[in-house]
Enzyme design. Sequence first.
Site, PDB file in Angstrom:
ATOM      1  N   LYS A 109       0.921  -0.691   0.145  1.00  0.00           N
ATOM      2  CA  LYS A 109      -0.406  -0.264   0.186  1.00  0.00           C
ATOM      3  C   LYS A 109       0.513   0.887   0.234  1.00  0.00           C
ATOM      4  O   LYS A 109       2.207   1.110   0.313  1.00  0.00           O
ATOM      5  CB  LYS A 109      -0.886  -0.059   1.783  1.00  0.00           C
ATOM      6  CG  LYS A 109      -0.367   0.076   2.247  1.00  0.00           C
ATOM      7  CD  LYS A 109      -1.367  -0.371   3.657  1.00  0.00           C
ATOM      8  CE  LYS A 109      -0.175  -0.182   4.718  1.00  0.00           C
ATOM      9  NZ  LYS A 109      -1.286  -1.275   6.045  1.00  0.00           N
ATOM     10  N   TYR A 152      17.128  30.940   8.062  1.00  0.00           N
ATOM     11  CA  TYR A 152      15.218  31.406   7.706  1.00  0.00           C
ATOM     12  C   TYR A 152      15.448  31.763   9.787  1.00  0.00           C
ATOM     13  O   TYR A 152      16.258  30.278  10.121  1.00  0.00           O
ATOM     14  CB  TYR A 152      14.571  30.805   7.450  1.00  0.00           C
ATOM     15  CG  TYR A 152      14.472  30.525   6.279  1.00  0.00           C
ATOM     16  CD1 TYR A 152      13.685  32.124   5.429  1.00  0.00           C
ATOM     17  CD2 TYR A 152      13.474  30.325   5.326  1.00  0.00           C
ATOM     18  CE1 TYR A 152      13.302  32.081   3.994  1.00  0.00           C
ATOM     19  CE2 TYR A 152      13.063  29.591   3.862  1.00  0.00           C
ATOM     20  CZ  TYR A 152      13.532  31.229   3.527  1.00  0.00           C
ATOM     21  OH  TYR A 152      13.096  31.715   2.141  1.00  0.00           O
TER      22      TYR A 152
HETATM   23  C1  LIG Z   1      -0.309  -2.250   6.743  1.00  0.00           C
HETATM   24  C2  LIG Z   1      -1.214  -2.943   7.209  1.00  0.00           C
HETATM   25  C3  LIG Z   1      -0.458  -4.339   7.094  1.00  0.00           C
HETATM   26  C4  LIG Z   1       0.862  -4.216   7.460  1.00  0.00           C
HETATM   27  O1  LIG Z   1       1.914  -3.871   8.728  1.00  0.00           O
HETATM   28  P1  LIG Z   1       3.240  -3.808   8.695  1.00  0.00           P
HETATM   29  O2  LIG Z   1       3.121  -3.239  10.190  1.00  0.00           O
HETATM   30  O3  LIG Z   1       3.840  -2.523   7.843  1.00  0.00           O
HETATM   31  O4  LIG Z   1       3.885  -5.211   8.570  1.00  0.00           O
HETATM   32  C5  LIG Z   1      -0.931  -5.176   7.757  1.00  0.00           C
HETATM   33  N1  LIG Z   1      -2.244  -5.288   7.523  1.00  0.00           N
HETATM   34  C6  LIG Z   1      -2.865  -4.639   7.463  1.00  0.00           C
HETATM   35  C7  LIG Z   1      -4.525  -4.756   7.342  1.00  0.00           C
HETATM   36  C8  LIG Z   1      -2.442  -3.375   7.223  1.00  0.00           C
HETATM   37  O5  LIG Z   1      -2.927  -1.943   7.042  1.00  0.00           O
END
Ligand SMILES: *Cc1c(COP(=O)(O)O)cnc(C)c1O
Length: 345
Positions: free
Chosen positions: A33, A242
């Site tokens: 994702k 800045y």
């Molecule tokens: C993001 C996510 C993962 C992966 O989690 P990690 O901690 O990055 O391994 C797995 N399952 C769901 C539902 C997620 O949202």
Amino acid sequence: MSTGTLTIDLDAIVANWRALAAMSQAETGAVVKADGYGLGAGRIARALQRAGATRFFVATAEEGASLRQEIGTAPEILVLSGHMSGDTDMIGDLGLTPVLNSIEQLTRHFEALPGAPFAIQLDTGMNRLGLKWADWAAVAAMALAQGPSLVMSQLACADEPDHPMNPRQLQTFREMTDGIAVPRSLAATGGILLGPDYHFEVTRPGIGLYGGLPFARAEPVVSLELPVIQIREVEPGESVGYACSFTATAPMRLATLAAGYADGLRRSLAGCAALWHGDTPCPMVGRVSMDLLTVDVTALTETPQSLMLLGPHQEADDLATVAGTVNYEILTQLGRRYTRRHVGA
Ligand SMILES: *Cc1c(COP(=O)(O)O)cnc(C)c1O
């Protein structure tokens, strides 16, 4: 070149996937994702596909649609936000598998795309996504009869192995799903490390693939090299950047680098973080501005062309500690302006 170069080691990602896969008897999926945690979902998924991964998880149908173009029709792409109104064409046309999170989503999916693949998320206590127990009890028989590809839930505290929430959620997941003839999934990276009770039939690592904690034995994946635009000498009493927030107390050599908060380098790094030239740390001075930052290179004997912000001396986990955030945020905020170079695999 005046943009940073982000180098992503696909061999390290594959090695991390294999190492996580070797910890369980389960089938190991891959979470890509947010464009593969900012590192390039398509390239990563193709490398993992060649290594044997067949299930990929994304957050939204849009992410699923673009991943589908990159990896072909064979792998399963699961959409964690489920089937939202407006998603039907994408899900149907591109063969995405929505992870249905509510009775509303189940109804929408079965009405709009009867017979199309789906998975189900159950809420075992995180109170974020998924069917609560009462809703699941009401629809389980009907939903299971439609043949979901997976029934899953997410742990809230898996990065803390001793947290009492872990066994509590495991117990709830078991009570909600024991006896069903569908593959089950509870473990992301942290859950894999909790041990076999948490593995079920499918695991879903994300951050561990990308070299981050809680997978402490991960191979590092990312390096980020920022080009030096200009070097100058300053005298004691001269100020930098800045708001004149830094004033030299001794003669110094300063390098101005081409990256700033528009590239995801938070302003809170100012005065805390260092960049590296070989084995020599060079502290950031003054404020982080939109496109530039200033680094004290007085300690260097040569004139650097670039400095490393992420690399062997400072990984995303280290930078997260300095910045007061988590490695997930460091990676997903890595700027779109950087040139992404995928090496290996
Ligand atoms: C993001 C996510 C993962 C992966 O989690 P990690 O901690 O990055 O391994 C797995 N399952 C769901 C539902 C997620 O949202």
